[in-house]
Design an enzyme around this catalytic site. Structure first.
Site, PDB file in Angstrom:
ATOM      1  CD  GLN A  34      31.906  30.984  37.331  1.00 14.79           C
ATOM      2  OE1 GLN A  34      31.326  29.982  37.727  1.00 14.79           O
ATOM      3  NE2 GLN A  34      31.537  32.202  37.697  1.00 14.79           N
ATOM      4  CD  GLU A  71      34.814  41.128  39.978  1.00 17.79           C
ATOM      5  OE1 GLU A  71      33.620  41.492  39.998  1.00 17.79           O
ATOM      6  OE2 GLU A  71      35.318  40.547  39.006  1.00 17.79           O
ATOM      7  CD  GLU A 111      35.980  36.640  38.534  1.00 22.03           C
ATOM      8  OE1 GLU A 111      35.348  37.172  37.580  1.00 22.03           O
ATOM      9  OE2 GLU A 111      35.620  36.732  39.708  1.00 22.03           O
ATOM     10  CD  GLU A 141      30.207  33.785  41.320  1.00 18.76           C
ATOM     11  OE1 GLU A 141      29.576  34.675  41.915  1.00 18.76           O
ATOM     12  OE2 GLU A 141      30.935  34.003  40.329  1.00 18.76           O
TER      13      GLU A 141
END
Length: 506
Positions: A353, A177, A296, A31
Protein backbone atom coordinates in the site's frame (compact mmCIF):
# COMPACT_ATOMS: atom_id res chain seq x y z
CA UNK A 1 39.05 -10.41 -6.01
CA UNK A 2 38.10 -7.87 -8.66
CA UNK A 3 34.52 -7.85 -9.85
CA UNK A 4 34.13 -9.47 -13.28
CA UNK A 5 32.09 -8.02 -16.13
CA UNK A 6 29.63 -9.66 -18.50
CA UNK A 7 28.13 -8.13 -21.63
CA UNK A 8 24.56 -7.31 -22.64
CA UNK A 9 23.04 -5.59 -25.64
CA UNK A 10 19.78 -3.75 -26.33
CA UNK A 11 18.31 -2.43 -29.58
CA UNK A 12 15.74 0.37 -29.29
CA UNK A 13 13.77 2.01 -32.07
CA UNK A 14 10.76 4.33 -32.25
CA UNK A 15 9.01 1.77 -34.44
CA UNK A 16 9.08 -0.87 -31.67
CA UNK A 17 5.94 0.54 -30.03
CA UNK A 18 4.01 -1.46 -27.43
CA UNK A 19 1.51 1.22 -26.39
CA UNK A 20 1.10 4.56 -24.70
CA UNK A 21 1.74 4.13 -20.98
CA UNK A 22 -1.38 4.85 -18.92
CA UNK A 23 -0.08 6.93 -16.01
CA UNK A 24 -2.43 5.02 -13.72
CA UNK A 25 -0.03 2.04 -13.66
CA UNK A 26 1.79 4.14 -11.04
CA UNK A 27 -1.21 4.13 -8.72
CA UNK A 28 -1.31 3.00 -5.10
CA UNK A 29 -3.70 1.75 -2.45
CA UNK A 30 -4.86 2.85 0.99
CA UNK A 31 -7.00 0.54 3.09
CA UNK A 32 -8.43 1.00 6.56
CA UNK A 33 -5.77 -1.39 7.85
CA UNK A 34 -3.10 -0.91 10.48
CA UNK A 35 -1.61 2.59 10.38
CA UNK A 36 -2.28 3.27 6.71
CA UNK A 37 -5.01 5.84 7.48
CA UNK A 38 -4.79 6.61 11.19
CA UNK A 39 -1.17 7.44 12.00
CA UNK A 40 -0.33 7.33 8.30
CA UNK A 41 -2.01 9.89 6.06
CA UNK A 42 -4.19 11.15 8.95
CA UNK A 43 -2.99 12.15 12.42
CA UNK A 44 -4.95 15.01 13.88
CA UNK A 45 -2.47 15.85 16.64
CA UNK A 46 0.64 15.71 14.45
CA UNK A 47 2.65 18.97 14.23
CA UNK A 48 2.24 19.01 10.43
CA UNK A 49 -1.50 18.16 10.42
CA UNK A 50 -3.68 20.40 8.24
CA UNK A 51 -7.11 21.69 9.18
CA UNK A 52 -8.68 18.33 8.31
CA UNK A 53 -6.13 16.31 10.31
CA UNK A 54 -4.03 15.01 7.39
CA UNK A 55 -0.25 14.96 7.75
CA UNK A 56 1.41 17.50 5.45
CA UNK A 57 4.82 15.79 5.66
CA UNK A 58 3.31 12.55 4.34
CA UNK A 59 1.39 14.48 1.70
CA UNK A 60 4.65 15.97 0.37
CA UNK A 61 6.26 12.56 -0.15
CA UNK A 62 3.15 11.24 -1.90
CA UNK A 63 3.13 14.28 -4.17
CA UNK A 64 6.81 13.68 -4.89
CA UNK A 65 5.85 10.22 -6.16
CA UNK A 66 3.17 11.72 -8.42
CA UNK A 67 0.60 9.04 -7.54
CA UNK A 68 -2.16 9.40 -10.16
CA UNK A 69 -4.83 7.13 -8.62
CA UNK A 70 -5.38 5.55 -5.19
CA UNK A 71 -7.61 2.57 -4.47
CA UNK A 72 -9.84 2.97 -1.40
CA UNK A 73 -11.16 1.86 1.16
CA UNK A 74 -10.08 -1.77 0.65
CA UNK A 75 -9.04 -4.47 0.31
CA UNK A 76 -10.51 -7.02 2.67
CA UNK A 77 -11.87 -4.13 4.74
CA UNK A 78 -14.44 -3.18 2.10
CA UNK A 79 -16.26 -6.53 2.27
CA UNK A 80 -17.62 -5.67 5.71
CA UNK A 81 -17.80 -1.89 5.37
CA UNK A 82 -20.96 0.19 5.51
CA UNK A 83 -20.01 3.40 3.74
CA UNK A 84 -22.77 5.32 5.52
CA UNK A 85 -20.79 4.90 8.78
CA UNK A 86 -18.04 7.13 7.36
CA UNK A 87 -20.05 10.19 6.31
CA UNK A 88 -21.74 13.00 8.21
CA UNK A 89 -20.56 14.66 11.44
CA UNK A 90 -17.51 12.77 12.74
CA UNK A 91 -18.68 12.93 16.35
CA UNK A 92 -21.87 11.07 15.38
CA UNK A 93 -20.17 8.24 13.49
CA UNK A 94 -20.26 4.78 15.05
CA UNK A 95 -17.31 2.71 16.17
CA UNK A 96 -17.49 -0.71 14.56
CA UNK A 97 -15.75 -4.02 15.01
CA UNK A 98 -13.75 -4.41 11.81
CA UNK A 99 -13.72 -8.14 11.07
CA UNK A 100 -11.23 -8.38 8.20
CA UNK A 101 -8.29 -7.33 10.41
CA UNK A 102 -10.01 -7.66 13.83
CA UNK A 103 -9.63 -4.04 14.91
CA UNK A 104 -12.01 -1.25 15.93
CA UNK A 105 -12.84 1.20 13.15
CA UNK A 106 -13.58 4.70 14.54
CA UNK A 107 -14.69 6.13 11.15
CA UNK A 108 -12.76 9.35 11.64
CA UNK A 109 -11.98 9.26 7.91
CA UNK A 110 -14.55 8.27 5.32
CA UNK A 111 -15.58 8.86 1.73
CA UNK A 112 -15.70 12.67 1.76
CA UNK A 113 -12.51 13.20 3.71
CA UNK A 114 -10.59 10.78 1.53
CA UNK A 115 -11.93 12.20 -1.74
CA UNK A 116 -11.06 15.74 -0.65
CA UNK A 117 -7.56 14.66 0.45
CA UNK A 118 -6.95 12.84 -2.84
CA UNK A 119 -7.94 15.95 -4.78
CA UNK A 120 -5.52 18.05 -2.73
CA UNK A 121 -2.59 15.77 -3.56
CA UNK A 122 -3.55 15.58 -7.25
CA UNK A 123 -4.77 11.99 -7.31
CA UNK A 124 -7.93 10.30 -8.53
CA UNK A 125 -9.82 7.80 -6.39
CA UNK A 126 -10.43 4.19 -7.36
CA UNK A 127 -13.42 3.45 -5.13
CA UNK A 128 -14.36 -0.10 -4.13
CA UNK A 129 -17.91 -1.18 -3.33
CA UNK A 130 -18.87 -3.86 -0.83
CA UNK A 131 -20.02 -7.02 -2.60
CA UNK A 132 -19.30 -9.19 0.43
CA UNK A 133 -21.98 -8.34 3.00
CA UNK A 134 -23.88 -5.95 0.72
CA UNK A 135 -24.63 -5.51 -2.97
CA UNK A 136 -26.60 -3.63 -5.62
CA UNK A 137 -28.52 -1.25 -3.34
CA UNK A 138 -25.46 -0.11 -1.38
CA UNK A 139 -23.47 0.43 -4.57
CA UNK A 140 -26.14 2.46 -6.38
CA UNK A 141 -26.64 4.65 -3.29
CA UNK A 142 -22.91 5.23 -2.88
CA UNK A 143 -22.38 6.30 -6.48
CA UNK A 144 -25.40 8.60 -6.26
CA UNK A 145 -23.90 10.10 -3.09
CA UNK A 146 -20.49 10.58 -4.73
CA UNK A 147 -21.27 11.50 -8.33
CA UNK A 148 -24.79 12.90 -8.73
CA UNK A 149 -24.93 16.72 -8.70
CA UNK A 150 -28.01 17.09 -6.48
CA UNK A 151 -31.76 16.94 -6.28
CA UNK A 152 -31.94 13.37 -4.99
CA UNK A 153 -31.84 11.71 -1.56
CA UNK A 154 -28.20 10.65 -1.49
CA UNK A 155 -26.70 13.54 -3.46
CA UNK A 156 -28.51 16.04 -1.28
CA UNK A 157 -27.22 14.23 1.80
CA UNK A 158 -23.66 14.76 0.52
CA UNK A 159 -24.42 18.44 0.10
CA UNK A 160 -25.77 18.56 3.67
CA UNK A 161 -22.47 17.02 4.77
CA UNK A 162 -20.63 20.04 3.38
CA UNK A 163 -19.66 18.82 -0.10
CA UNK A 164 -21.75 20.83 -2.52
CA UNK A 165 -19.99 19.56 -5.65
CA UNK A 166 -19.96 15.87 -6.58
CA UNK A 167 -16.69 13.97 -6.26
CA UNK A 168 -17.08 12.60 -9.81
CA UNK A 169 -15.21 9.39 -9.03
CA UNK A 170 -14.62 7.67 -12.35
CA UNK A 171 -13.14 4.27 -11.46
CA UNK A 172 -14.92 1.68 -9.30
CA UNK A 173 -13.98 -1.81 -8.14
CA UNK A 174 -16.79 -4.36 -7.99
CA UNK A 175 -15.76 -5.88 -4.67
CA UNK A 176 -12.42 -7.32 -3.58
CA UNK A 177 -10.88 -10.82 -3.76
CA UNK A 178 -14.27 -12.49 -3.72
CA UNK A 179 -12.67 -15.89 -4.46
CA UNK A 180 -10.80 -15.91 -1.14
CA UNK A 181 -11.88 -18.01 1.86
CA UNK A 182 -10.63 -15.15 4.09
CA UNK A 183 -13.09 -12.75 2.48
CA UNK A 184 -16.28 -11.82 4.33
CA UNK A 185 -19.05 -12.90 1.97
CA UNK A 186 -16.87 -15.12 -0.25
CA UNK A 187 -18.63 -16.04 -3.48
CA UNK A 188 -18.48 -18.82 -6.03
CA UNK A 189 -17.54 -17.57 -9.50
CA UNK A 190 -21.16 -17.77 -10.69
CA UNK A 191 -22.46 -16.01 -7.56
CA UNK A 192 -19.96 -13.22 -7.95
CA UNK A 193 -20.47 -12.93 -11.70
CA UNK A 194 -24.24 -12.49 -11.37
CA UNK A 195 -23.94 -10.02 -8.48
CA UNK A 196 -21.22 -7.99 -10.18
CA UNK A 197 -23.21 -7.84 -13.41
CA UNK A 198 -26.35 -6.58 -11.70
CA UNK A 199 -24.37 -4.11 -9.58
CA UNK A 200 -22.59 -2.76 -12.66
CA UNK A 201 -25.92 -2.35 -14.43
CA UNK A 202 -27.36 -0.28 -11.59
CA UNK A 203 -24.24 1.84 -11.15
CA UNK A 204 -24.09 2.69 -14.85
CA UNK A 205 -27.73 3.79 -14.76
CA UNK A 206 -26.75 6.38 -12.15
CA UNK A 207 -23.56 7.41 -13.96
CA UNK A 208 -22.94 6.04 -17.48
CA UNK A 209 -19.43 7.54 -17.64
CA UNK A 210 -17.79 5.41 -14.95
CA UNK A 211 -15.19 2.66 -15.41
CA UNK A 212 -15.67 -0.67 -13.63
CA UNK A 213 -13.18 -3.31 -12.48
CA UNK A 214 -14.36 -6.92 -12.26
CA UNK A 215 -12.71 -9.04 -9.55
CA UNK A 216 -10.09 -11.43 -10.83
CA UNK A 217 -8.28 -14.08 -8.82
CA UNK A 218 -6.59 -13.15 -5.55
CA UNK A 219 -3.32 -14.48 -6.93
CA UNK A 220 -1.93 -16.82 -9.56
CA UNK A 221 -1.57 -19.61 -6.97
CA UNK A 222 -5.31 -19.79 -6.26
CA UNK A 223 -6.59 -23.29 -7.12
CA UNK A 224 -9.44 -21.76 -9.14
CA UNK A 225 -7.14 -19.61 -11.32
CA UNK A 226 -7.82 -18.98 -14.22
CA UNK A 227 -11.21 -20.71 -14.14
CA UNK A 228 -12.44 -17.89 -11.89
CA UNK A 229 -11.69 -15.35 -14.62
CA UNK A 230 -13.31 -17.45 -17.32
CA UNK A 231 -16.56 -17.90 -15.38
CA UNK A 232 -16.88 -14.40 -13.89
CA UNK A 233 -16.00 -12.63 -17.13
CA UNK A 234 -18.68 -14.64 -18.88
CA UNK A 235 -21.06 -12.46 -16.82
CA UNK A 236 -19.18 -9.18 -16.57
CA UNK A 237 -17.30 -8.90 -19.87
CA UNK A 238 -19.64 -6.40 -21.51
CA UNK A 239 -20.29 -4.28 -18.38
CA UNK A 240 -16.74 -4.08 -16.95
CA UNK A 241 -13.72 -2.30 -18.42
CA UNK A 242 -10.98 -4.05 -16.44
CA UNK A 243 -10.30 -7.30 -14.62
CA UNK A 244 -8.17 -7.14 -11.48
CA UNK A 245 -4.96 -9.02 -10.64
CA UNK A 246 -3.33 -9.28 -7.20
CA UNK A 247 0.13 -10.66 -6.43
CA UNK A 248 2.72 -10.43 -3.65
CA UNK A 249 6.18 -12.00 -3.46
CA UNK A 250 8.59 -12.84 -0.66
CA UNK A 251 12.00 -14.34 0.04
CA UNK A 252 11.43 -16.45 3.12
CA UNK A 253 13.98 -19.08 2.07
CA UNK A 254 16.63 -16.38 1.43
CA UNK A 255 17.22 -17.53 -2.14
CA UNK A 256 17.96 -14.18 -3.74
CA UNK A 257 18.56 -15.34 -7.34
CA UNK A 258 15.21 -17.14 -7.29
CA UNK A 259 13.55 -14.16 -5.58
CA UNK A 260 14.77 -11.67 -8.17
CA UNK A 261 13.31 -13.90 -10.90
CA UNK A 262 9.77 -13.60 -9.46
CA UNK A 263 8.87 -10.94 -12.00
CA UNK A 264 8.90 -13.76 -14.57
CA UNK A 265 6.01 -15.29 -12.61
CA UNK A 266 4.22 -11.93 -12.77
CA UNK A 267 4.76 -11.85 -16.53
CA UNK A 268 3.25 -15.34 -16.87
CA UNK A 269 0.32 -14.32 -14.66
CA UNK A 270 -0.41 -11.31 -16.88
CA UNK A 271 -0.15 -13.36 -20.08
CA UNK A 272 -2.52 -16.00 -18.71
CA UNK A 273 -5.14 -13.42 -17.72
CA UNK A 274 -4.85 -11.78 -21.15
CA UNK A 275 -5.35 -15.15 -22.82
CA UNK A 276 -8.41 -15.85 -20.68
CA UNK A 277 -9.90 -12.42 -21.45
CA UNK A 278 -9.34 -12.94 -25.15
CA UNK A 279 -10.95 -16.39 -24.97
CA UNK A 280 -14.11 -14.80 -23.52
CA UNK A 281 -13.92 -12.08 -26.16
CA UNK A 282 -13.84 -14.75 -28.88
CA UNK A 283 -16.57 -16.78 -27.20
CA UNK A 284 -18.88 -13.75 -27.09
CA UNK A 285 -17.93 -12.58 -30.60
CA UNK A 286 -17.17 -9.27 -28.89
CA UNK A 287 -15.34 -6.32 -30.38
CA UNK A 288 -14.38 -5.09 -26.94
CA UNK A 289 -10.92 -5.58 -25.42
CA UNK A 290 -10.72 -6.23 -21.69
CA UNK A 291 -7.90 -4.36 -19.96
CA UNK A 292 -6.05 -5.31 -16.78
CA UNK A 293 -5.94 -3.52 -13.43
CA UNK A 294 -3.09 -4.95 -11.33
CA UNK A 295 -4.55 -3.20 -8.32
CA UNK A 296 -2.57 -4.98 -5.61
CA UNK A 297 1.12 -5.77 -6.00
CA UNK A 298 4.24 -5.59 -3.88
CA UNK A 299 6.72 -7.50 -1.76
CA UNK A 300 5.08 -8.78 1.42
CA UNK A 301 6.57 -11.25 3.86
CA UNK A 302 8.70 -9.48 6.48
CA UNK A 303 5.89 -8.64 8.89
CA UNK A 304 3.68 -11.74 8.75
CA UNK A 305 4.89 -13.39 11.96
CA UNK A 306 4.81 -10.17 14.00
CA UNK A 307 1.19 -9.46 13.08
CA UNK A 308 0.01 -12.71 14.66
CA UNK A 309 0.99 -11.34 18.10
CA UNK A 310 -1.22 -8.21 17.95
CA UNK A 311 -4.15 -8.12 20.37
CA UNK A 312 -7.52 -7.68 18.65
CA UNK A 313 -9.90 -4.72 18.66
CA UNK A 314 -7.43 -1.87 19.04
CA UNK A 315 -7.64 1.28 16.90
CA UNK A 316 -5.01 1.33 14.16
CA UNK A 317 -2.46 -1.07 15.68
CA UNK A 318 0.76 -1.56 13.66
CA UNK A 319 -0.03 -4.25 11.08
CA UNK A 320 1.81 -5.47 7.99
CA UNK A 321 4.65 -3.00 8.56
CA UNK A 322 7.27 -4.60 6.33
CA UNK A 323 10.68 -2.95 6.57
CA UNK A 324 12.04 -3.35 3.08
CA UNK A 325 15.64 -4.09 2.20
CA UNK A 326 17.68 -3.39 -0.90
CA UNK A 327 16.90 -6.65 -2.71
CA UNK A 328 13.19 -5.87 -2.30
CA UNK A 329 13.78 -2.63 -4.23
CA UNK A 330 15.37 -4.61 -7.07
CA UNK A 331 12.32 -6.87 -7.38
CA UNK A 332 9.93 -3.90 -7.20
CA UNK A 333 11.93 -2.37 -10.05
CA UNK A 334 11.52 -5.52 -12.14
CA UNK A 335 7.80 -5.63 -11.40
CA UNK A 336 7.45 -2.05 -12.67
CA UNK A 337 9.42 -3.04 -15.77
CA UNK A 338 6.96 -5.89 -16.29
CA UNK A 339 4.03 -3.46 -16.32
CA UNK A 340 5.77 -1.35 -18.95
CA UNK A 341 6.32 -4.42 -21.10
CA UNK A 342 2.54 -4.99 -21.01
CA UNK A 343 1.47 -1.37 -21.46
CA UNK A 344 -0.93 -2.45 -24.20
CA UNK A 345 -3.12 -4.33 -21.71
CA UNK A 346 -2.11 -3.32 -18.17
CA UNK A 347 -3.69 0.11 -17.83
CA UNK A 348 -3.86 0.46 -14.04
CA UNK A 349 -1.79 -0.84 -11.15
CA UNK A 350 -1.73 -0.08 -7.44
CA UNK A 351 1.35 -0.58 -5.29
CA UNK A 352 -0.12 -1.97 -2.09
CA UNK A 353 0.00 0.00 0.00
CA UNK A 354 1.08 3.65 0.24
CA UNK A 355 1.87 4.47 3.89
CA UNK A 356 3.05 2.20 6.76
CA UNK A 357 1.23 -0.95 5.59
CA UNK A 358 3.56 -2.82 3.17
CA UNK A 359 4.43 0.64 1.93
CA UNK A 360 7.16 2.83 0.42
CA UNK A 361 6.51 5.54 3.03
CA UNK A 362 6.80 5.03 6.81
CA UNK A 363 5.89 7.31 9.69
CA UNK A 364 6.44 7.71 13.40
CA UNK A 365 3.42 8.61 15.50
CA UNK A 366 3.81 12.30 16.25
CA UNK A 367 7.20 12.27 14.56
CA UNK A 368 9.14 11.73 11.39
CA UNK A 369 8.40 10.32 7.96
CA UNK A 370 10.89 8.50 5.72
CA UNK A 371 11.35 6.72 2.42
CA UNK A 372 11.75 2.95 2.30
CA UNK A 373 14.09 1.30 -0.21
CA UNK A 374 11.23 0.48 -2.60
CA UNK A 375 10.29 4.16 -2.75
CA UNK A 376 12.97 4.90 -5.29
CA UNK A 377 12.18 2.54 -8.20
CA UNK A 378 8.55 3.59 -7.79
CA UNK A 379 9.54 7.27 -7.85
CA UNK A 380 11.74 6.90 -10.93
CA UNK A 381 9.19 4.88 -12.89
CA UNK A 382 6.37 7.29 -12.05
CA UNK A 383 8.46 10.34 -12.87
CA UNK A 384 10.21 9.13 -16.03
CA UNK A 385 8.07 6.25 -17.27
CA UNK A 386 5.38 8.28 -18.98
CA UNK A 387 5.11 8.25 -22.75
CA UNK A 388 5.23 5.35 -25.23
CA UNK A 389 6.52 2.00 -24.01
CA UNK A 390 8.94 0.59 -26.56
CA UNK A 391 9.86 -3.06 -26.94
CA UNK A 392 13.62 -3.38 -26.39
CA UNK A 393 15.36 -6.28 -28.13
CA UNK A 394 17.58 -7.64 -25.37
CA UNK A 395 20.57 -9.95 -25.53
CA UNK A 396 21.67 -10.93 -22.04
CA UNK A 397 23.48 -13.76 -20.28
CA UNK A 398 21.05 -15.94 -18.35
CA UNK A 399 20.95 -18.15 -15.26
CA UNK A 400 18.83 -20.94 -13.83
CA UNK A 401 17.15 -20.59 -10.43
CA UNK A 402 15.14 -22.98 -8.28
CA UNK A 403 11.79 -22.17 -9.93
CA UNK A 404 12.91 -20.58 -13.21
CA UNK A 405 15.20 -21.32 -16.13
CA UNK A 406 16.92 -18.98 -18.56
CA UNK A 407 16.46 -15.94 -16.35
CA UNK A 408 18.06 -12.90 -18.06
CA UNK A 409 20.48 -11.06 -15.81
CA UNK A 410 19.39 -7.87 -17.53
CA UNK A 411 15.75 -6.87 -17.08
CA UNK A 412 14.85 -3.73 -18.99
CA UNK A 413 12.07 -1.50 -20.32
CA UNK A 414 12.23 1.66 -22.42
CA UNK A 415 9.84 4.64 -22.53
CA UNK A 416 9.87 7.35 -25.19
CA UNK A 417 8.19 10.68 -24.43
CA UNK A 418 7.46 12.20 -27.83
CA UNK A 419 6.34 15.53 -26.42
CA UNK A 420 9.49 16.25 -24.41
CA UNK A 421 11.71 14.26 -26.79
CA UNK A 422 13.22 12.17 -24.03
CA UNK A 423 14.10 8.50 -23.90
CA UNK A 424 14.37 6.57 -20.63
CA UNK A 425 15.96 3.16 -20.17
CA UNK A 426 15.09 1.29 -16.98
CA UNK A 427 17.43 -1.60 -16.16
CA UNK A 428 17.87 -4.11 -13.34
CA UNK A 429 21.00 -6.24 -13.12
CA UNK A 430 20.00 -9.43 -11.33
CA UNK A 431 23.59 -10.68 -11.16
CA UNK A 432 24.85 -10.64 -7.56
CA UNK A 433 28.54 -10.72 -8.45
CA UNK A 434 29.12 -9.35 -11.95
CA UNK A 435 28.50 -5.98 -13.57
CA UNK A 436 27.03 -5.81 -17.06
CA UNK A 437 28.74 -3.83 -19.77
CA UNK A 438 25.68 -2.62 -21.65
CA UNK A 439 25.61 -1.51 -25.25
CA UNK A 440 22.32 0.06 -26.35
CA UNK A 441 21.68 0.75 -30.02
CA UNK A 442 19.72 4.00 -30.23
CA UNK A 443 20.66 5.04 -33.78
CA UNK A 444 16.99 5.78 -34.45
CA UNK A 445 17.25 8.69 -32.00
CA UNK A 446 19.60 10.93 -33.91
CA UNK A 447 20.65 14.08 -32.13
CA UNK A 448 20.04 12.69 -28.63
CA UNK A 449 22.50 12.80 -25.75
CA UNK A 450 22.73 11.18 -22.30
CA UNK A 451 21.49 13.57 -19.62
CA UNK A 452 21.57 11.34 -16.53
CA UNK A 453 22.40 7.86 -15.30
CA UNK A 454 20.75 7.18 -11.94
CA UNK A 455 21.96 4.16 -9.95
CA UNK A 456 20.43 2.51 -6.88
CA UNK A 457 22.94 0.04 -5.51
CA UNK A 458 24.17 -1.37 -2.21
CA UNK A 459 26.85 -3.86 -1.30
CA UNK A 460 24.47 -5.16 1.38
CA UNK A 461 21.39 -6.82 -0.12
CA UNK A 462 19.70 -6.69 3.29
CA UNK A 463 20.33 -2.98 3.89
CA UNK A 464 17.26 -1.06 5.06
CA UNK A 465 16.31 2.58 5.56
CA UNK A 466 15.01 4.09 8.77
CA UNK A 467 14.07 7.49 10.15
CA UNK A 468 17.61 7.77 11.48
CA UNK A 469 19.58 6.56 8.47
CA UNK A 470 18.93 6.26 4.74
CA UNK A 471 21.35 3.50 3.80
CA UNK A 472 19.79 2.86 0.38
CA UNK A 473 19.37 5.89 -1.84
CA UNK A 474 20.10 6.65 -5.50
CA UNK A 475 22.88 8.70 -6.98
CA UNK A 476 23.38 10.20 -10.43
CA UNK A 477 26.97 9.03 -10.80
CA UNK A 478 26.41 6.34 -13.42
CA UNK A 479 28.81 6.33 -16.36
CA UNK A 480 26.42 6.08 -19.32
CA UNK A 481 27.61 7.85 -22.45
CA UNK A 482 26.50 8.08 -26.08
CA UNK A 483 28.74 7.87 -29.12
CA UNK A 484 27.87 7.18 -32.78
CA UNK A 485 24.32 6.10 -31.90
CA UNK A 486 25.28 3.66 -29.14
CA UNK A 487 24.86 4.09 -25.40
CA UNK A 488 27.64 2.50 -23.38
CA UNK A 489 26.98 1.99 -19.68
CA UNK A 490 28.28 -0.12 -16.83
CA UNK A 491 25.30 -1.61 -14.99
CA UNK A 492 26.68 -2.51 -11.55
CA UNK A 493 26.01 -5.87 -9.95
CA UNK A 494 22.62 -6.08 -8.20
CA UNK A 495 21.44 -2.62 -9.18
CA UNK A 496 18.51 -0.54 -10.44
CA UNK A 497 19.42 1.91 -13.18
CA UNK A 498 17.71 4.77 -15.00
CA UNK A 499 19.51 6.05 -18.10
CA UNK A 500 17.94 9.19 -19.57
CA UNK A 501 18.51 10.67 -23.00
CA UNK A 502 17.14 13.88 -24.50
CA UNK A 503 17.18 15.61 -27.87
CA UNK A 504 20.00 18.10 -27.88
CA UNK A 505 19.05 21.65 -28.79
CA UNK A 506 20.62 23.14 -31.89
Amino acid sequence: MAESIQHARIVVDKAFRIAEVDKRIYGSFIEHLGRAVYGGIYEKEHPTADSRGFRSDVKLLIQELGVPIIRYPGGNFVSGYNWEDGVGPVEQRPRKLELAWRTTEPNWVGTNEFAAWAKEIGSEVMMAVNLGTRGVDEARNLIEYCNHPGGSQWSDLRRQHGFEQPHRIKTWCLGNEMDGSWQIGQKTPAEYGRLAYETAKAMRLVDPDIELVSCGSSGSSMPTFPEWEAITLDYTYEVADFVSLHQYYGNRDNDTPNYLARSMDMDHFIRTVIATCDYIKAKKRSKKTMYLSFDEWNVWYHSNDADSRIDPWGIAPPQLEDIYNFEDALLVGSMLITFLKHADRVKMACLAQLVNVIAPIMTEEGGRVWRQTIYYPYLHASRFGRGVSLNPIIESPVYDAKDYTDVPYLDSAVVYDEESETLTLFAVNRHLEDSLALTCDVRGFEGYGVTEHIVLQSDDLKAVNSADQERVKPHSGGDASLQDGYVQALIPKASWNVVRLAKTKA
